[in-house]
Motif scaffolding. Structure first.
Motif, PDB file in Angstrom:
ATOM      1  N   PHE A  82       0.849  -1.200   0.000  1.00 55.77           N
ATOM      2  CA  PHE A  82       0.000   0.000   0.000  1.00 55.77           C
ATOM      3  C   PHE A  82       0.884   1.250   0.000  1.00 55.77           C
ATOM      4  N   THR A  83       0.480   2.247  -0.761  1.00 52.78           N
ATOM      5  CA  THR A  83       1.141   3.545  -0.707  1.00 52.78           C
ATOM      6  C   THR A  83       0.084   4.614  -0.467  1.00 52.78           C
ATOM      7  N   PHE A  84       0.256   5.359   0.640  1.00 50.31           N
ATOM      8  CA  PHE A  84      -0.674   6.422   1.000  1.00 50.31           C
ATOM      9  C   PHE A  84       0.033   7.779   0.946  1.00 50.31           C
ATOM     10  N   ALA A  85      -0.736   8.813   0.667  1.00 52.85           N
ATOM     11  CA  ALA A  85      -0.206  10.170   0.754  1.00 52.85           C
ATOM     12  C   ALA A  85       0.007  10.518   2.224  1.00 52.85           C
ATOM     13  N   VAL A  86       1.095  11.204   2.527  1.00 56.05           N
ATOM     14  CA  VAL A  86       1.372  11.623   3.902  1.00 56.05           C
ATOM     15  C   VAL A  86       0.305  12.623   4.352  1.00 56.05           C
ATOM     16  N   LYS A  98      -9.002  -1.108   7.020  1.00 51.71           N
ATOM     17  CA  LYS A  98      -9.804  -0.649   8.162  1.00 51.71           C
ATOM     18  C   LYS A  98      -9.197   0.587   8.833  1.00 51.71           C
ATOM     19  N   HIS A  99      -7.922   0.528   9.180  1.00 53.12           N
ATOM     20  CA  HIS A  99      -7.301   1.610   9.943  1.00 53.12           C
ATOM     21  C   HIS A  99      -6.984   2.836   9.098  1.00 53.12           C
ATOM     22  N   PHE A 100      -6.798   2.631   7.808  1.00 54.98           N
ATOM     23  CA  PHE A 100      -6.430   3.769   6.953  1.00 54.98           C
ATOM     24  C   PHE A 100      -7.618   4.290   6.150  1.00 54.98           C
ATOM     25  N   SER A 101      -8.798   3.943   6.593  1.00 55.84           N
ATOM     26  CA  SER A 101      -9.997   4.480   5.969  1.00 55.84           C
ATOM     27  C   SER A 101      -9.972   6.010   6.085  1.00 55.84           C
ATOM     28  N   GLY A 102     -10.201   6.674   4.984  1.00 58.24           N
ATOM     29  CA  GLY A 102     -10.160   8.138   4.980  1.00 58.24           C
ATOM     30  C   GLY A 102      -8.833   8.708   4.513  1.00 58.24           C
ATOM     31  N   GLU A 103      -7.766   7.883   4.512  1.00 58.86           N
ATOM     32  CA  GLU A 103      -6.478   8.333   3.968  1.00 58.86           C
ATOM     33  C   GLU A 103      -6.484   8.174   2.451  1.00 58.86           C
TER      34      GLU A 103
END
Length: 219
Positions: A91-95, A141-146
């Motif tokens: 997974f790669t998310f924006a900071v 689950k934990h990164f919902s909204g990121e």
């Protein structure tokens, strides 16, 4: 004042695959010098004899054989344990301002699971998380909204323990990645510490990638 030797060395250094092939002595120097001749004459602003280029290439190849191969091969022969893990998700998310807290929540929950793979890294604008597919739902689950930038599945990791002198030997990583590139292996991620590093590749490529890395120990 530019010399033929200096211009030849600079030409070779800008072409990594040519650099390696020259160090291994698998290039016809006469043919190579013929191809280099027009560019070198332009660089030097004068006529250059092909024989002078051949001589410069010969000296350079002998020097490279020591500088590149002897030191690097010594490190590669002492590679330690090679570990393979399959069924990974990347997974790669924006900071964001909240992403560290969510990462802490994720780590706290996955501590309840045994024998799973987890690693993460943070760049200037991106945070990367790699986990076993069995717990990838916890990331969702934990990164919902990121803001999710990329997600790759069906990956495998190859982790290699490196000898202590790898940190003082230039070209070790280049040598390994070059061999993987020659086999057409696409590397999704690279994760490293001082004395080990991990590459993530497609599960379809992991057998070939493992053999390439394992064979480095017998150079």
């Amino acid at each position: 004042m530019k010399t033929i030797s200096a211009v030849v060395e600079n030409y070779i250094k800008t072409k990594p695959f040519l650099l390696s092939a020259l160090s291994q002595g698998i290039i016809n120097l006469t043919s190579l010098s013929r191809n280099m001749l027009p560019e070198l004459q332009t660089e030097l602003g004068k006529d250059v004899k092909q024989g002078a280029i051949v001589m410069a290439l010969k000296r350079l190849s002998e020097d490279l054989d020591f500088r590149l191969n002897h030191k690097i091969v010594k490190v590669l022969k002492n590679l330690g344990e090679i570990t393979v893990r399959s069924s990974l998700s990347d997974f790669t998310f924006a900071v964001s301002d909240t992403i560290l807290n969510k990462q802490a929540e994720l780590i706290s929950e996955i501590n309840n699971y045994s024998d799973i793979f987890y690693t993460s890294s943070r760049g200037v604008s991106e945070t990367n998380i790699v986990v076993s597919e069995s717990v990838s739902h916890l990331v969702d689950k934990h990164f919902s909204g990121e803001r999710l930038l990329h997600k790759f599945e069906n990956l495998a990791s190859i982790t290699i323990k490196l000898p202590k002198d790898n940190v003082s030997t230039p070209g070790v990583y280049y040598f390994i990645f070059q061999r993987l590139a020659w086999e057409g292996i696409i590397i999704n991620e690279v994760i490293s510490t001082s004395y080990e590093f991990t590459v993530l590749v497609s599960e379809d490529d992991v057998d070939v990638a493992f053999k390439v890395i394992k064979d480095l120990k017998t150079l």
